[in-house]
Design an enzyme around this catalytic site. Structure first.
Site, PDB file in Angstrom:
ATOM      1  N   HIS A  22       0.953  -1.110   0.008  1.00  0.00           N
ATOM      2  CA  HIS A  22       0.024  -0.054   0.070  1.00  0.00           C
ATOM      3  C   HIS A  22       0.815   1.303   0.010  1.00  0.00           C
ATOM      4  O   HIS A  22       0.713   2.172  -0.969  1.00  0.00           O
ATOM      5  CB  HIS A  22      -0.963  -0.068   1.273  1.00  0.00           C
ATOM      6  CG  HIS A  22      -1.859   1.353   1.286  1.00  0.00           C
ATOM      7  ND1 HIS A  22      -3.181   1.051   0.745  1.00  0.00           N
ATOM      8  CD2 HIS A  22      -1.557   2.306   1.875  1.00  0.00           C
ATOM      9  CE1 HIS A  22      -3.641   2.466   1.153  1.00  0.00           C
ATOM     10  NE2 HIS A  22      -2.791   2.939   1.659  1.00  0.00           N
ATOM     11  N   GLU A  23       1.711   1.471   0.869  1.00  0.00           N
ATOM     12  CA  GLU A  23       2.772   2.347   0.964  1.00  0.00           C
ATOM     13  C   GLU A  23       3.411   2.705  -0.158  1.00  0.00           C
ATOM     14  O   GLU A  23       4.063   3.741  -0.584  1.00  0.00           O
ATOM     15  CB  GLU A  23       3.396   2.330   2.210  1.00  0.00           C
ATOM     16  CG  GLU A  23       2.503   2.483   3.610  1.00  0.00           C
ATOM     17  CD  GLU A  23       1.558   3.606   3.645  1.00  0.00           C
ATOM     18  OE1 GLU A  23       1.725   4.471   3.283  1.00  0.00           O
ATOM     19  OE2 GLU A  23       0.564   3.310   4.330  1.00  0.00           O
ATOM     20  N   HIS A  26       1.768   4.596  -2.653  1.00  0.00           N
ATOM     21  CA  HIS A  26       2.006   6.150  -2.536  1.00  0.00           C
ATOM     22  C   HIS A  26       3.427   6.604  -3.066  1.00  0.00           C
ATOM     23  O   HIS A  26       3.605   7.616  -3.493  1.00  0.00           O
ATOM     24  CB  HIS A  26       1.745   6.559  -1.216  1.00  0.00           C
ATOM     25  CG  HIS A  26       0.395   6.307  -0.499  1.00  0.00           C
ATOM     26  ND1 HIS A  26      -0.764   6.903  -1.162  1.00  0.00           N
ATOM     27  CD2 HIS A  26      -0.066   5.605   0.320  1.00  0.00           C
ATOM     28  CE1 HIS A  26      -1.771   6.280  -0.659  1.00  0.00           C
ATOM     29  NE2 HIS A  26      -1.415   5.630   0.174  1.00  0.00           N
TER      30      HIS A  26
END
Length: 376
Positions: A22-23, A26
């Site tokens: 997920h990170e 980003h």
């Protein structure tokens, strides 16, 4: 030691991988748009260990493994609230500041986290479908239980379920997925019998069942079964397509369950928190690496969906603020954003407490055994 290996270790592996994915979404899109990344953290709280890369980003593992964050230049904290120093930045600093990027760039960075979770699920499922095979069982009715919803509707052993509420049925798993989320509402089905399509109406019986993890679920049942499970190994292109469809199905099923909880037709007792995830991770891991990978794919989809909910603090909350900015032609004021984040944090923490309470209620005896195992 057995508790550590059987439950804590699988839980940490599952959560760490999904949070990292997920990170990383980003991070990669932020770097692609020229944003300087100050911190990439797996977990919250005090740092356990970390290092700096050549770009000056601090990569670290933190003490509380219940999430993670990417802190970009211009953020005041891990929630990506704008820093009070934005107005005093020089041209060079503005060029690498997240909050000075165009609206579309900021939205892309925020959306990249959930998108990475969905992409991870597709990639993992595609690899499994191309190597191990996809579970694909023909929708043939093997047995019909006496006094069941299916028997009352006229379904017979040997029938093939062709449609459910106008949707074509390809496999028995489609039938299970459609029926289990039904909360006692009549369904129109078409069965194929002796070469003829026969329309029938059936109302699944809402039944309380306990799964192998000890969680209680209220699901619809028709009362039909089929012996055996088939697997089909897919070519790469078909595997990707089928994985995409499966990820979409995971998403729609999860959203339908959430909506049923909101309108009150499904109990909120089924909401699970970190203790339930830890317990499930350990139990699934006992079934082998394939079971654990499938579990991670489903959990990754759920993580992506949750982060898209329009609640400040979550990615969906940021996107909501950006939508307001697009309509107004300027960002919301810092005070409005701050109040929004406070409300969002309260909502998220309340949900976490409620889910953890559910875990304690449903897993109480197992949790006692868990801590006894830690002490021995």
């Amino acid at each position: 030691m057995s508790v550590l290996v059987d439950y804590i270790l699988p839980f940490l592996v599952v959560l760490t991988v999904l949070v990292f994915v997920h990170e990383l979404g980003h991070y990669l899109v932020a770097r692609l748009n020229g944003v300087r990344i100050e911190v990439f953290s797996i977990g919250f709280g005090p740092e356990i260990f970390g290092w700096y890369d050549r770009a000056g980003t601090r990569w670290k593992l933190s003490a509380v493994p219940l999430g993670g964050y990417v802190k970009m230049f211009g953020d005041s904290d891990a929630s990506s609230m704008p820093s009070g120093a934005l107005g005093t930045m020089g041209p060079d600093e503005r060029a690498v500041s997240f909050h000075h990027k165009r609206l579309g760039q900021r939205a892309a960075v925020v959306a990249a986290g959930p998108a990475a979770n969905f992409l991870f699920a597709i990639v993992v499922l595609a690899i499994l479908f191309a190597t191990v095979g996809e579970q694909f069982t023909p929708p043939d009715v093997g047995q019909v239980q006496p006094n069941s919803a299916a028997e009352q509707a006229g379904v017979k052993a040997g029938d093939t379920i062709a449609q459910i509420d106008g949707q074509l049925v390809e496999r028995f798993e489609d039938v299970q997925r459609a029926v289990q989320l039904n909360d006692g509402v009549k369904m129109n089905i078409v069965v194929r019998r002796d070469g003829k399509d026969i329309p029938l109406s059936v109302t699944p019986q809402l039944t309380e069942l306990k799964d192998r993890f000890g969680n209680v679920h209220h699901i619809g049942l028709l009362g039909i079964s089929r012996n055996g499970v088939d697997y089909i190994q897919r070519d790469p292109a078909t595997a990707v397509w089928r994985a995409t469809l499966t990820t979409w199905s995971y998403s729609t099923v999860a959203l339908k369950a959430v909506w049923q909880m909101i309108i009150g037709s499904r109990t909120t007792d089924e909401l699970g928190g970190p203790l339930a995830i830890a317990h499930m991770s350990g139990e699934v891991a006992k079934g082998g690496i394939i079971s654990l990978i499938l579990f991670m794919a489903g959990l990754s989809v759920n993580l992506g969906l949750i982060n898209l909910f329009p609640i400040p603090v979550l990615d969906g909350g940021h996107l909501l603020f950006y939508a307001a900015e697009a309509i107004r032609g300027k960002p919301l004021g810092l005070r409005a954003q701050e109040y929004g984040f406070r409300i969002g944090l309260a909502l998220v923490m309340s949900l976490m407490v409620f889910a953890t309470w559910n875990d304690l209620v449903h897993l109480g005896p197992r949790i006692v055994e868990f801590f006894k195992g830690l002490s021995t």
